[in-house]
Design an enzyme around this catalytic site. Sequence first.
Site, PDB file in Angstrom:
ATOM      1  N   HIS A  86     -52.196 -82.718  -4.347  1.00 33.41           N
ATOM      2  CA  HIS A  86     -51.925 -83.879  -3.493  1.00 33.41           C
ATOM      3  C   HIS A  86     -51.674 -85.111  -4.349  1.00 33.41           C
ATOM      4  CE1 HIS A  86     -53.512 -81.224  -0.365  1.00 33.41           C
ATOM      5  NE2 HIS A  86     -52.917 -82.021   0.502  1.00 33.41           N
ATOM      6  N   ASP A 132     -48.059 -82.489  -2.029  1.00 31.00           N
ATOM      7  CA  ASP A 132     -47.984 -82.988  -0.654  1.00 31.00           C
ATOM      8  C   ASP A 132     -48.235 -84.490  -0.677  1.00 31.00           C
ATOM      9  OD1 ASP A 132     -47.496 -80.440   0.181  1.00 31.00           O
ATOM     10  OD2 ASP A 132     -49.296 -80.234   1.411  1.00 31.00           O
TER      11      ASP A 132
END
Length: 271
Positions: free
Chosen positions: A239, A89
């Site tokens: 992430h 992400d």
Amino acid sequence: MNIFSRRFRAFVMLLAPCLFLAGMLYLQSQTVQPASAPAAIPVSTTDWGLSFQTEGAAPIGNATAEDLAKYNAYYLGDTSQKIIYLTFDCGYENGCTEQILDALKKHNAPAAFFVVGNMIETAPDIVRRMAAEGHIVGNHTYHHPNMSAISDQAAFQKELDSLAALYKETVGQDLPMYYRPPQGKYSTENLKQAQALGYKTVFWSLAYVDWYVDKQPTAEQAYAKLLPRIHDGAIVLLHSTSKTNAEILDDLLTKWEDMGYTFASLDQLPC
């Protein structure tokens, strides 16, 4: 018993039937109010969640793979093979993504990067590199809102279309049709909305707390979550803003390879 007590007792015995009759007549005169019906329960936000039951085995999600498949949604890949699907992400760029891309290139490992508008606007060269090196760039919405709070199809579509248009303008290619709900917040209606637009919704079956930039886990803490919980068909969420992820990814991929795993693209998800 004195005369006063005898008279009082007789009085009570005469009065009791009258009081009982009066009470019954009063109750019969009252209208019984039915219990009010419960208020309609609105469609609520669901936070994607996992329960790990057995080390090395796929976790249980708060929706089954079979139920999600009805809406072209996934949280697991092919669980019959030692395959890992890497996903990242990307909310913004803080100097970690290129090191992540370097590690992926070294291992010839495909990944999917779910980007928001800010990532494309502020780091267009990195997004172009993702696409040029064969990675999927997925739709994480333009503004990263709680999409489960958006019930209007047009408003829902605008968040996705705006990101897709920016990507095409920047990269010169159509955005691949993969969608990840911001914060993992979703509803059944969201899954239907994304499906209607032609998207596959991609959740995950393994993640850890790596998103607090000012409170990054140590390498040991990351390995303690990511190694024993890896499983066949895992869709891993990391992430790209994580300094720890950037520093350990090369070694992490090596450790997973040593465990017999290979890496696959989301394009290879079972239909």
